[in-house]
Every structure is written in structure tokens, then in C-alpha cells.
Design an enzyme around this catalytic site. Structure first.
Site, PDB file in Angstrom:
ATOM      1  N   ARG A 280       0.824  -1.197   0.000  1.00  0.00           N
ATOM      2  CA  ARG A 280       0.000   0.000   0.000  1.00  0.00           C
ATOM      3  C   ARG A 280       0.869   1.262   0.000  1.00  0.00           C
ATOM      4  O   ARG A 280       0.757   2.111  -0.880  1.00  0.00           O
ATOM      5  CB  ARG A 280      -0.882  -0.017   1.248  1.00  0.00           C
ATOM      6  N   THR A 281       1.746   1.372   0.982  1.00  0.00           N
ATOM      7  CA  THR A 281       2.595   2.566   1.085  1.00  0.00           C
ATOM      8  C   THR A 281       3.535   2.660  -0.109  1.00  0.00           C
ATOM      9  O   THR A 281       3.676   3.716  -0.724  1.00  0.00           O
ATOM     10  CB  THR A 281       3.411   2.537   2.395  1.00  0.00           C
TER      11      THR A 281
ATOM     12  N   LYS B 165      24.839  -7.564   4.188  1.00  0.00           N
ATOM     13  CA  LYS B 165      26.283  -7.757   4.351  1.00  0.00           C
ATOM     14  C   LYS B 165      26.818  -6.974   5.547  1.00  0.00           C
ATOM     15  O   LYS B 165      28.016  -6.888   5.736  1.00  0.00           O
ATOM     16  CB  LYS B 165      27.012  -7.313   3.074  1.00  0.00           C
TER      17      LYS B 165
ATOM     18  N   ARG C 152      11.006   2.277   4.199  1.00  0.00           N
ATOM     19  CA  ARG C 152      10.357   1.626   5.344  1.00  0.00           C
ATOM     20  C   ARG C 152      11.386   0.710   5.982  1.00  0.00           C
ATOM     21  O   ARG C 152      12.014  -0.101   5.301  1.00  0.00           O
ATOM     22  CB  ARG C 152       9.150   0.804   4.904  1.00  0.00           C
TER      23      ARG C 152
ATOM     24  N   HIS D  20       4.904   6.906  11.117  1.00  0.00           N
ATOM     25  CA  HIS D  20       4.441   6.655   9.749  1.00  0.00           C
ATOM     26  C   HIS D  20       3.730   7.930   9.314  1.00  0.00           C
ATOM     27  O   HIS D  20       2.509   7.964   9.157  1.00  0.00           O
ATOM     28  CB  HIS D  20       3.501   5.446   9.742  1.00  0.00           C
TER      29      HIS D  20
END
Lengths: 312, 312, 312
Positions: B57-58, B87, B109, B137
Site C-alpha cells: 500500500r505505502t 552484508k 520503510r 508513519h
């Protein structure tokens, strides 16, 4: 330049042209007006991005380079799982299908050495080797050479100190081979005996009468360096725990190392790093590894531009 | 607005401007002619999309927003596995490299709280926090506020009923904090005692003298609601089986709930839902959760537009 | 053509129009000038690409088709893991949200049969079925028919020999159903009894009085073929080891097979192959499977073009 398969395929003239073009693309990237102009260069072209092994640096810089040149990008970051390879298709068949899709370049990173060559053998579309296992990573080699030229002004009469996992490091091997072309260079390899540079490379250095030395004395080596090329222990390529321990105890570029390093020297690293150069070094003007990464974008723009011009 | 890190960084004036712009972008999205015009706004700009945690969605709404504004998009949906993070690279190094790639925004995110702030601390390129673990958010908070304003015409004197997993729900926590800025609001928190809103939020409400109430009586709460903000039990954030049972037996918005809800009220949900609002509710004109999702696109277009204008 | 859900939704007139358009798009793809013109056709449009199951061929060809038409592409190759489906969201909710994002088409491959139909039932945005489990794969069926028409000049009075895993193969099932529309065709199914074509297909052939035959004698069948349609044993769809052994011992198109095959016949395969057509066959002019794959690009361009025109 139909395909980009190996660092050694470029002659010096081609390299110098790539460097000039990379300079130009960096310049053009500074204003939104010139960026927009650059984006009209190759509209209508398409690059496929096929990554069978993890990478963000190489993939991102190639995809950004393509986007900045107006080239459309379609691809997968997980070809090993999602492509037809998982169903047993050969790399040749995969590439033959993509040749039918009207794309102009296929940028690929593969697990196995030689896959890029096999792809090129059946492809009229440009194959770009984004790293084939333990094999080649030609665009990395080109950007390393470009950074040395850009920062020191020359490719000859350099004292280059390379450190870290020299046995398995693809970048130090490629750079060693390319540097033999230019006169008066000396390479000092700093590592433990287990992780030292391969005999094949040493044979090539001998053949071209490029001077080299192997040592475990990092600080003495740094004292005379023009270029420091440091690398990470590649734990993802099956290292034992003891290797890691050995590497991490020694051979760390930190403030102490900076004290002995000449003022005009530069420090390079292909990144990512995991401690072999401390964060405290970043602010030093000799630290050029982030610039070096950015040079990867512009050298790749130069390469894609050259490939696409040939197709016009 | 150099970076977008926290819902609380926006003052009311900035929010109102974003809302006006979001309205405009929704309007411009209605015809192909105006869409084409919008696409010329930020040609030559590039947004990187780095998702270390699952999201469609985001990520989709940001990537669609960028595409609609003419911004090129390069990214990964699986940064945890494919980026140099695997890594051992620090988030700071990753962001410093991308700063060298000539991009204009990095939309990320992350799994861990604070990563977006760490990214911003080393970045001249705009960092957009697309959710940092249990942290912030901000674009979701902005679109929630926008939807309330758009649908009720105001941000003050509202009776807001929030339900579901209030303890862990990032959206209810952010919305609670933002709503304290406006006078005359009351929040009714509907949940089991175990899943009630945190004490830090209650302290903030007290500080701003925003009225609130905690209850397990959903129907009574709904009877006086202007805004219903419902949420999902976040099973992916380590809930025990008993939590799920508690939540799913109670607190379901269904036809019975609709009967007691005032005619002019609106029902919101950040989505996805898994049964806490039944599908039978969707056809009711008070159900605004899909509209709310769409508002996410337009508020993100407004944000990207604002960021890119500053870079011109 | 609001949605593309099933191969059987197309009437003959629509198919012929798609074929004409596909021819045109192949032609326009030959020069950079006409490519650039094609790219202006649908600027401002957006296609979402939602793949819940691995695919590069279908996904790449659709994304390249969209890019060549100027359509922006946003998507995921790993929807099963990264989308809200992982949090328990229904396909209907997912599609309703994407309808709010101002996209023009949603191209999806799903694990379960019927998901594309469910998606279409709640979508005003065009749903394109890129394969729904054991269900339909309409764009593959269309490109198969297109290739037969393009290469043999007709769709009637053909002797079509189909071989491989006919029980589970989606492509042979779809093609069988479509070919019943045209008079005078005969299908010869070559497989072991365990992997023979389903009774539902045979019933449909009977209904349309399309002649067919089942046999294990590959060479006799090939002797009279106009079209050979060969398929892979789909080991990823839960085959036992014994199936594989049976299939791989018999039914391989190789140089011996080429000797008995008529001069004007064509060999098709949906690809990937894993040995059921040997690499030595590729150079034979009758081998049309790579061309067939390329036809997938142009038929998908034709479909997207048709969908987008309707939205203008």
C-alpha cells in the site's frame, strides 16, 4: 562495445573516452535543466535488469543511470527464484527470449562464472556483466580506475596499497590486472598469508614487470601510498570463522592509519564496509569511497550511452 | 520540508497546504489531458524506494504518486535480503552512497525505530519515512487527518471513536497526538484493557486538555461518534493467540453497529482489514476507508511535489 | 474489452483485430523513431503489476509492452510475501484499494483459480489475468493463436500435434478450446495415458465436432503435422518422480523428429523448456518458439493499447 563482459576488453583509448563522458554526465547531473535534456537522449530504449544474486549498489546505479538517460527499465532483483531459471531453463534460452522482446541491453548479475559470456554468445542485444560469481565485474573495475585517474590525475607511477581479502576479492584482482597496463606502478598487498592475492595475478604482474610486494605490515605500507584500496572480508563467499577473526583484528584503517598516510593519498573501498574502515575516517578529505560509489553512476551512464548510440 | 520524518513535524499551515494540494491533485487526476500535464512537473527527478519490510500500500501509492509527477522510480521491495544491509552495512553508509547517485528523495520503510532519523542525519537528499518499525508513519497520519477534514469539513469539535489494537497500532497513536492540536475534540478508545492506548499518549492528551475515555462498550461509543477509526489486530507484530481471540470476538463493525451510528458519521480504517469491519458495511455511504486509501495517493503527490519544488 | 479474464471471451473479430495490431506494433518496434512515437500513445496511464506467483516471461513482456506504449508501471514480483495478502486481506479489498490509486490496468498472476474473476467483479479498472493457478492464461492463448495464424496463414484445416503434460498444461487446454471455433482442424494428443488431455476438453471437442486422437506414437503423429505444440512437464505443479521419468524418456523433439516432420510445419512451445526440445532443433527454420515468445510482447501491446484507448 557491443557487450560489456570483462574489464580487460577495454583498451586505454576506450577507457579514456568513458572517463571523459563520465565527467560530462556528472556535470550535466548538476542542474534540473540539463538533466531533462539528458533524459531525451535515449527515449524509446529499454534495459532489462536480471539479478540472480543480491545487489543494490550495482543494480540501483545501473537503473538510475538508465532512467537518467531516458531508457526504460524492466527487471527482477530475484531472478534466481522468480525467473524461468527456477524451472530449469538455461541462461541461453532466457537470453534468446529477451532478445525477442525488443530490448536494447540486458544487465545481469549471475551466481556462476561464465554466465555473462554464455549470454553474449547467443545475444544480438547488448549484454552487460554486472558480476558473474567469482568471475568479472567490469563496470566496477572501470569505475575504480576512473576514480584513481580523477583523484590523482594519473594511472602511472602510483604506489597502490591493497588490503583485505585479496584471495577472493574480485575488485582487487581486476584492478591489479588493469594497472599492469600503465608504467611505473607498484602494488603492495596487505593481508594474512591465507588471504593473499592469487598466484595467477602475481604471474600477470611479473609478465608485465609491474612491481609488487606482499606484507602483513599495514602501517609501513600506508606510509608510502598514493592510493589505498581497502576491501571487506566477503563472509557471504564461504569464509570460515577464523578468517574473519584474523582479518578483523588486523588491517583496520582508522585514525592511527590516517596519521601515517601521506597528505595527497586517497582511500578507496568498493563498499559495503563492515568495520575495516572506521566511520571516523569518513570526514578526512583523503576518504574517497563515497565519491567512488557515485563515480559508478556516471561511468555506467557513459557505458549505456555508448551502447545505445551504437544501436541508433 | 527537507525530510518527512514524523507526523508532528508539520505545523497546521503546512498541513492545510498539503490538503489543498491533495484536493488539486485528485482533481487533475480525473482527465488524461491534465494527467499528462502533471507528468511534466518533475521530469528529471528520481525517487529511491527502499523497503526493508513488506508493504504494498505505502510503496505502491508512493511509487504511483512519483510516476504521476514524472519522477523516475528505482527501488527494492526486499531491502532486508537484497541490499548491502544483509552484508552488515549501516543505514548511514547506505544512505551516503545513495546521496552520491544523484537522486532527489529516498522513500524508506525500515524494521527498526529511528532508522529514518539516522538516515536523515547524513542525507542532503530528502528522506521520507514510510514507517520505521514501531516508530512513525507520518504520511499515513497526514492522510488520516486529510480524510477527516475532507469528509467532515473540520478538525475540531469532533467525537472520535478509535478501536482495535490501540496498544501497538501506529496509526491510532499518531492520530491521537495530531488531534490534540485542535480544540473541542474528544477521543473514545474502545478496546480490551490489554490492548488499550499507551500511557504516553494519555499523558499527551492530558497535557493538551483533550478529553478522552477508555471503554469496552463499543455500541455506546459509536452512538455519539463523528469519526470511527477502526484498526486491525497486528498479528505480524507478535500477538499471542489469546489477544486475537479477545479482539475478534468483540469490536466488529457490522450491520448492527451501523444501526446505532449517527447518519453523518464516517468510518475509517488504515487497511488491510481482516474481519473487524464486515464486507456488508462497504456499501454504506459512511464507509470511507477505501476513499481514505485513495487519499493516501494524493497526499503523497502533494508531499513529493512540495519536496521537489524546493529542489528546483 | 474492459477486462481480460479468459481466452474464450474474445470473438473471432476481436482476435483478428488484435493480430493486425500486433503485426503493426512489431513493425513500429523496428526503428527508434517509430518507437518514440509509440511511447507517446498512452503517457499518463499507469499499469499495476501484481504477481503472486513466479513469472518473468509474462511479467517482463507485459511491463515492456506497457513501457513501450508510454504507460507507467508499478508493481511487485512477490505479492504473496509482500502484499497485504500476507496479512489476510481478500483479493477484493486489495483490488478496491488499487482502484482508488488512479491506475488504468491491474495485471495479475495469482495462485488460485478464479482470483482474476473475483478481482474483476469489484473493479472499474481493467483487470488482466496473467494466469490464475490452474485456471486461465488468456494472453498466452491469444499469442499462441496469433503465432499459428502468422506462420501458417490460417486457423482452419490444420493438423495440430500437441505433446507433453496435457493433463496439467494450461496452454494446451486453452489452445484446444479456441481451435474448436475454426473448421477442419484435427488435434493429435501425444502423451502417456496418465498425462493425457482432460475429459472436459474432449467433451468440448466432440461438441464442436473437432476431430482428435490420443496416441503414444510421437513420430507417426509428427509425420502429418502442420503445427507441433510441445510442452514441458510442470514439475512445480506437484509431479511425482515417475511422471518425470516417463515424460523425459519419450516425446523429445530432436533431430530424428525433425526428419519426419513436414517441411512447412512449425514447432511451438510456450517455454521454458527443459530438454523436451533439444537445442539442436533451434537452428531449424521450423522452430518458431522464440518468435512465439516475441509475439507475446506484441499481442500484449495490442491488448494494452485497446484497453487504454477505451479509457481515453
Amino acid at each position: 562495445m557491443q557487450h560489456i563482459l570483462s574489464a580487460e576488453q577495454f583498451d586505454d583509448e576506450q577507457l579514456q573516452q568513458l572517463f571523459v563522458d563520465a565527467d560530462m554526465f556528472r556535470q550535466l547531473d548538476q542542474s534540473i535543466e540539463s538533466r531533462r535534456e539528458v533524459m531525451t537522449r535515449h527515449t524509446g530504449r529499454i534495459m532489462l535488469s536480471m539479478f540472480y544474486e543480491p545487489s543494490t549498489r550495482t543494480r540501483f546505479s545501473f537503473e538510475i543511470a538508465a532512467t537518467k538517460l531516458g531508457i526504460g527499465v524492466v527487471g527482477t532483483e530475484n531472478a534466481a527464484e522468480f525467473s524461468s531459471a527456477a524451472k530449469g531453463e538455461t541462461i541461453e534460452d532466457t537470453v534468446k527470449v529477451f532478445n525477442e522482446y525488443g530490448v536494447d541491453a540486458i544487465n545481469m548479475r549471475t551466481k556462476e562464472e561464465g554466465h555473462a559470456d554464455r549470454a553474449a554468445s547467443v545475444s544480438t542485444v547488448a549484454i552487460i556483466n554486472g558480476g558473474d560469481g567469482k568471475g568479472e565485474h567490469p563496470t566496477q573495475a572501470a569505475l575504480d580506475l576512473y576514480t584513481i585517474k580523477e583523484q590523482t590525475g594519473r594511472l602511472e607511477n602510483l604506489n597502490i596499497v591493497m588490503g583485505g581479502d585479496l584471495a577472493r576479492g574480485r575488485t582487487v584482482r581486476s584492478l591489479s590486472k588493469l594497472i599492469t597496463r600503465y608504467p611505473g606502478n607498484k602494488i603492495t598487498y596487505v593481508s594474512t598469508p591465507e588471504l593473499q592475492i592469487g598466484n595467477d595475478i602475481k604471474a600477470q604482474l611479473d609478465e608485465h614487470t609491474t612491481e609488487y610486494e606482499e606484507t602483513t605490515e599495514m602501517l609501513s605500507a600506508l606510509r608510502e601510498a598514493d592510493v589505498v584500496y581497502w576491501t571487506r572480508l566477503q563472509t557471504e563467499r564461504a569464509l570460515t570463522g577464523s578468517d574473519v577473526a584474523v582479518g578483523q583484528d588486523h588491517f583496520i584503517i582508522d585514525k592511527t592509519a590516517l596519521e601515517v598516510l601521506p597528505k595527497q593519498a586517497i582511500i578507496m573501498h568498493p563498499l559495503p564496509r563492515v568495520g575495516e574502515i572506521t566511520a571516523a575516517v569518513d570526514a578526512d578529505p583523503r576518504a574517497q569511497y563515497f565519491r567512488q560509489a557515485g563515480n559508478g553512476l556516471y561511468i555506467r551512464m557513459a557505458m549505456l550511452d555508448s551502447i545505445m548510440k551504437q544501436r541508433d
